[in-house]
Design an enzyme around this catalytic site. Sequence first.
Site, PDB file in Angstrom:
ATOM      1  N   PHE A  82     -17.231 108.621  50.081  1.00 24.73           N
ATOM      2  CA  PHE A  82     -17.211 108.075  51.448  1.00 24.73           C
ATOM      3  C   PHE A  82     -18.495 107.296  51.718  1.00 24.73           C
ATOM      4  O   PHE A  82     -19.547 107.645  51.179  1.00 24.73           O
ATOM      5  CB  PHE A  82     -17.066 109.195  52.479  1.00 24.73           C
ATOM      6  CG  PHE A  82     -15.674 109.751  52.540  1.00 24.73           C
ATOM      7  CD1 PHE A  82     -14.731 109.207  53.399  1.00 24.73           C
ATOM      8  CD2 PHE A  82     -15.308 110.779  51.695  1.00 24.73           C
ATOM      9  CE1 PHE A  82     -13.434 109.705  53.425  1.00 24.73           C
ATOM     10  CE2 PHE A  82     -14.015 111.280  51.719  1.00 24.73           C
ATOM     11  CZ  PHE A  82     -13.076 110.751  52.579  1.00 24.73           C
ATOM     12  N   HIS A 109     -20.456 103.382  52.496  1.00 20.54           N
ATOM     13  CA  HIS A 109     -20.806 102.225  51.667  1.00 20.54           C
ATOM     14  C   HIS A 109     -21.957 101.482  52.307  1.00 20.54           C
ATOM     15  O   HIS A 109     -22.033 101.415  53.533  1.00 20.54           O
ATOM     16  CB  HIS A 109     -19.603 101.291  51.516  1.00 20.54           C
ATOM     17  CG  HIS A 109     -19.738 100.362  50.361  1.00 20.54           C
ATOM     18  ND1 HIS A 109     -20.403  99.165  50.447  1.00 20.54           N
ATOM     19  CD2 HIS A 109     -19.331 100.489  49.080  1.00 20.54           C
ATOM     20  CE1 HIS A 109     -20.382  98.591  49.259  1.00 20.54           C
ATOM     21  NE2 HIS A 109     -19.747  99.359  48.417  1.00 20.54           N
ATOM     22  N   ARG A 130     -17.011  97.001  34.583  1.00 22.52           N
ATOM     23  CA  ARG A 130     -18.134  96.319  35.239  1.00 22.52           C
ATOM     24  C   ARG A 130     -18.969  95.489  34.262  1.00 22.52           C
ATOM     25  O   ARG A 130     -19.740  94.619  34.702  1.00 22.52           O
ATOM     26  CB  ARG A 130     -18.970  97.342  35.991  1.00 22.52           C
ATOM     27  CG  ARG A 130     -20.064  96.815  36.882  1.00 22.52           C
ATOM     28  CD  ARG A 130     -19.627  95.817  37.948  1.00 22.52           C
ATOM     29  NE  ARG A 130     -18.768  96.306  39.004  1.00 22.52           N
ATOM     30  CZ  ARG A 130     -19.149  96.915  40.122  1.00 22.52           C
ATOM     31  NH1 ARG A 130     -20.422  97.121  40.340  1.00 22.52           N
ATOM     32  NH2 ARG A 130     -18.271  97.294  41.045  1.00 22.52           N
ATOM     33  N   ASP A 151     -14.278 104.635  44.937  1.00 24.60           N
ATOM     34  CA  ASP A 151     -14.307 105.807  44.066  1.00 24.60           C
ATOM     35  C   ASP A 151     -13.392 106.927  44.564  1.00 24.60           C
ATOM     36  O   ASP A 151     -12.974 107.772  43.775  1.00 24.60           O
ATOM     37  CB  ASP A 151     -15.752 106.337  43.951  1.00 24.60           C
ATOM     38  CG  ASP A 151     -16.637 105.325  43.258  1.00 24.60           C
ATOM     39  OD1 ASP A 151     -16.202 104.769  42.247  1.00 24.60           O
ATOM     40  OD2 ASP A 151     -17.749 105.073  43.750  1.00 24.60           O
ATOM     41  N   HIS A 162     -23.760 105.928  43.217  1.00 27.55           N
ATOM     42  CA  HIS A 162     -23.153 104.662  42.777  1.00 27.55           C
ATOM     43  C   HIS A 162     -21.901 105.007  41.974  1.00 27.55           C
ATOM     44  O   HIS A 162     -21.007 105.686  42.471  1.00 27.55           O
ATOM     45  CB  HIS A 162     -24.232 103.909  41.975  1.00 27.55           C
ATOM     46  CG  HIS A 162     -23.931 102.486  41.635  1.00 27.55           C
ATOM     47  ND1 HIS A 162     -22.908 101.760  42.179  1.00 27.55           N
ATOM     48  CD2 HIS A 162     -24.541 101.637  40.762  1.00 27.55           C
ATOM     49  CE1 HIS A 162     -22.910 100.529  41.678  1.00 27.55           C
ATOM     50  NE2 HIS A 162     -23.896 100.435  40.804  1.00 27.55           N
ATOM     51  N   HIS A 185     -18.948  93.396  42.212  1.00 24.53           N
ATOM     52  CA  HIS A 185     -19.163  93.696  43.630  1.00 24.53           C
ATOM     53  C   HIS A 185     -20.551  93.246  44.083  1.00 24.53           C
ATOM     54  O   HIS A 185     -21.356  94.047  44.562  1.00 24.53           O
ATOM     55  CB  HIS A 185     -18.967  95.191  43.901  1.00 24.53           C
ATOM     56  CG  HIS A 185     -18.444  95.466  45.270  1.00 24.53           C
ATOM     57  ND1 HIS A 185     -18.779  96.572  45.990  1.00 24.53           N
ATOM     58  CD2 HIS A 185     -17.616  94.752  46.061  1.00 24.53           C
ATOM     59  CE1 HIS A 185     -18.176  96.540  47.159  1.00 24.53           C
ATOM     60  NE2 HIS A 185     -17.460  95.443  47.233  1.00 24.53           N
TER      61      HIS A 185
HETATM   62  C1  LIG Z   1     -22.876 104.847  49.482  1.00 26.97           C
HETATM   63  C2  LIG Z   1     -24.075 105.367  50.267  1.00 26.97           C
HETATM   64  C3  LIG Z   1     -25.216 105.694  49.291  1.00 26.97           C
HETATM   65  C4  LIG Z   1     -24.519 104.286  51.256  1.00 26.97           C
HETATM   66  O1  LIG Z   1     -25.717 104.708  51.794  1.00 26.97           O
HETATM   67  P1  LIG Z   1     -26.424 103.922  52.985  1.00 26.97           P
HETATM   68  O2  LIG Z   1     -25.990 102.522  53.077  1.00 26.97           O
HETATM   69  O3  LIG Z   1     -27.886 104.170  52.818  1.00 26.97           O
HETATM   70  O4  LIG Z   1     -25.805 104.634  54.238  1.00 26.97           O
HETATM   71  P2  LIG Z   1     -26.549 105.612  55.169  1.00 26.97           P
HETATM   72  O5  LIG Z   1     -27.100 106.738  54.351  1.00 26.97           O
HETATM   73  O6  LIG Z   1     -27.500 104.838  55.995  1.00 26.97           O
HETATM   74  O7  LIG Z   1     -25.344 106.150  56.064  1.00 26.97           O
HETATM   75  C5  LIG Z   1     -25.326 106.067  57.492  1.00 26.97           C
HETATM   76  C6  LIG Z   1     -24.962 107.438  58.056  1.00 26.97           C
HETATM   77  O8  LIG Z   1     -23.714 107.873  57.527  1.00 26.97           O
HETATM   78  C7  LIG Z   1     -23.885 109.109  56.847  1.00 26.97           C
HETATM   79  N1  LIG Z   1     -23.113 109.055  55.610  1.00 26.97           N
HETATM   80  C8  LIG Z   1     -22.946 107.969  54.812  1.00 26.97           C
HETATM   81  N2  LIG Z   1     -22.183 108.315  53.765  1.00 26.97           N
HETATM   82  C9  LIG Z   1     -21.864 109.610  53.935  1.00 26.97           C
HETATM   83  C10 LIG Z   1     -21.123 110.504  53.169  1.00 26.97           C
HETATM   84  N3  LIG Z   1     -20.529 110.130  52.037  1.00 26.97           N
HETATM   85  N4  LIG Z   1     -20.984 111.771  53.607  1.00 26.97           N
HETATM   86  C11 LIG Z   1     -21.565 112.170  54.740  1.00 26.97           C
HETATM   87  N5  LIG Z   1     -22.309 111.354  55.524  1.00 26.97           N
HETATM   88  C12 LIG Z   1     -22.454 110.085  55.102  1.00 26.97           C
HETATM   89  C13 LIG Z   1     -25.359 109.176  56.507  1.00 26.97           C
HETATM   90  O9  LIG Z   1     -25.788 110.513  56.352  1.00 26.97           O
HETATM   91  C14 LIG Z   1     -25.973 108.510  57.694  1.00 26.97           C
HETATM   92  O10 LIG Z   1     -25.976 109.418  58.741  1.00 26.97           O
HETATM   93  P3  LIG Z   1     -27.241 109.479  59.732  1.00 26.97           P
HETATM   94  O11 LIG Z   1     -27.286 108.132  60.391  1.00 26.97           O
HETATM   95  O12 LIG Z   1     -26.907 110.609  60.649  1.00 26.97           O
HETATM   96  O13 LIG Z   1     -28.433 109.752  58.858  1.00 26.97           O
HETATM   97  C15 LIG Z   1     -23.692 106.648  51.050  1.00 26.97           C
HETATM   98  O14 LIG Z   1     -22.625 106.337  51.911  1.00 26.97           O
HETATM   99  C16 LIG Z   1     -23.320 107.794  50.130  1.00 26.97           C
HETATM  100  O15 LIG Z   1     -24.209 108.504  49.633  1.00 26.97           O
HETATM  101  N6  LIG Z   1     -21.995 108.009  49.867  1.00 26.97           N
HETATM  102  C17 LIG Z   1     -21.554 109.058  48.961  1.00 26.97           C
HETATM  103  C18 LIG Z   1     -21.647 108.616  47.521  1.00 26.97           C
HETATM  104  C19 LIG Z   1     -20.619 107.588  47.167  1.00 26.97           C
HETATM  105  O16 LIG Z   1     -19.443 107.741  47.429  1.00 26.97           O
HETATM  106  N7  LIG Z   1     -21.074 106.536  46.497  1.00 26.97           N
HETATM  107  C20 LIG Z   1     -20.216 105.461  46.034  1.00 26.97           C
HETATM  108  C21 LIG Z   1     -20.540 104.213  46.758  1.00 26.97           C
HETATM  109  S1  LIG Z   1     -19.392 102.926  46.358  1.00 26.97           S
END
Ligand SMILES: CC(C)(COP(=O)(O)OP(=O)(O)OC[C@H]1O[C@@H](n2cnc3c(N)ncnc32)[C@H](O)[C@@H]1OP(=O)(O)O)[C@@H](O)C(=O)NCCC(=O)NCCS
Length: 545
Positions: A428, A430, A506, A481, A391, A356
Amino acid sequence: MDGITLRPGGAVDAGALARLHRAARAAALPGLHERWTEAEVAAWLRAVPMAEAGGVLVATDPAGGILGYLARDRTVDEVLHLYVAPGRQRRGVGTCLLRAAQREAGPRGLALFCLRRNHGARAFYERHGFRPTAHREDPSANEEGEPDVRYCWAPPTGSDDRSHRMSESTNEPTIHKGLVGVYADVSAVSKVMPETNSLTYRGYAVQDLAETCSFEEVAYLLWEGELPTARQLEAFRAETAAEREISPALHRVIREFPKDAHPMDAIRTAVSFMGLEDPETADVSHDAQYRKAKRLFARIPTAIGAAYRVSKGLDPVAPDPRHSFAENAFHLIQGRVPPPEVLKAFDVSMILYAEHTFNASTYTARLVTSSGADMHGAITAGIASLKGPLHGGANEAVMHMLKEIGDPKIAREWLQSRFDHKALVMGFGHRVYKSGDSRVPTMKKYAERMAEVVGDRTWMAISRELADEMLTKKNIHPNLDFPAGPAYYLMGFDIPLFTPIFVASRITGWSAHVLEQAADNRLIRPLSWYTGPEQRPVPPMSERG
Ligand SMILES: CC(C)(COP(=O)(O)OP(=O)(O)OC[C@H]1O[C@@H](n2cnc3c(N)ncnc32)[C@H](O)[C@@H]1OP(=O)(O)O)[C@@H](O)C(=O)NCCC(=O)NCCS
């Protein structure tokens, strides 16, 4: 018009480039025709992030003039006609071309190629919001005896709250917290296209690979760049199946692991130990690194199975070279081979997890490689990175969450309490996909199939409630995931094994990137902007505290 048209991923033909060179010469614009060979320009243009940019500016050296603007869906000849008029005054041309190109490129913005030594141009582009990203050093020094460095500049993009320019009035840099939106290098392994929610490995759509190929075929594709013929696949399977055994020494070490160690820590340690034993650890030539990657691919499931079984008080099971990768994985961990529909769902998950682009663990593996370190070091570091819940660790967290909810009827209420606490909902969101993860529909289909096979529909029912509510209330989509967690649970794996299973997949993508990084390496070493105390004298002990 017999020029060329630049489209995302499109080829650039040599004839058009020759015309570009001739026009540059006629327009008395220095740089391109003096320093860049046609093959180099072609290679660079192919690497341009056209999928994101609305067009590309090509800047020259040393005066800072812009050679031309290569628009999406326009030909080089048309563009040269528009923007490279012979006799045009050089001073001010840059701004004029930039404005025109920006207007034409529209909201997608522009990508830019220029040379590092061109300091004036660099400051100019920085003022206009361009961010220098990928760069490549020309091994042949220019006439000043310095290597030429070409930068690919990403277009100015929408602002991210956490990426900020520290000061408008000084030369302080823009900080890209989390490297959001930064192109760190070029890569030919895979491509994520968030605008269409799609992902390709070496040009093939991942959902097509998942439906039609085995994981072994995809592993071969990621490493070799092409799908194997029947004979190549047979040889690849035989070669890797013969490498599945782990050493008696590693078995002894595994028996010493604390019984409550997390399986991710166990596999990280086992891979590091394999590096101690491997006769080719110190050899970082391409061929040796590739052989080590194949050995890791073959042995990681054996080590995961052994560590897991020992932690449960069971004896490890010997790998079976007659088994496919998927059959062998179940045999090693569960001591049985499940029916074909379960094997297929597992194989699909392996394919979807294999690669990815520059995710955190892959970039970690590339970063380690960039210092000249070896394959086992890079993969050990990749595993450490993958463990984190933001991740790879998210697939385990998803299943813990589904079990905590337990009943589809309370899923929405449970979610509301997460919202109230501003807590993350695992599985949730990405970093790259903002309107859906390309891999989710395929994995969801096979997770639903597992629910039918096993006759346990609770987890997918809770998942549906959560996904609906997240989309309605937050407009956030699930990532891979989210369906992979319950799919593995329904396949009979204990939750702490989910992320190690991700590792078993991976390893293919990581090692493909390690080979790619090493083939065109430059030490990865970004800068930090210091925000600590001003320089001060060291106080004697009596004056501290
Ligand atoms: C994957 C992840 C780290 C991406 O982070 P990122 O690109 O930095 O995205 P951001 O944190 O900027 O997200 C944008 C907004 O959506 C929200 N958001 C993103 N993922 C969320 C989640 N899983 N649950 C709740 N809110 C979420 C963030 O809080 C942020 O809100 P804000 O603008 O009010 O602060 C993040 O979505 C996450 O932590 N997801 C849960 C863990 C997960 O499933 N990881 C596997 C990835 S494949």
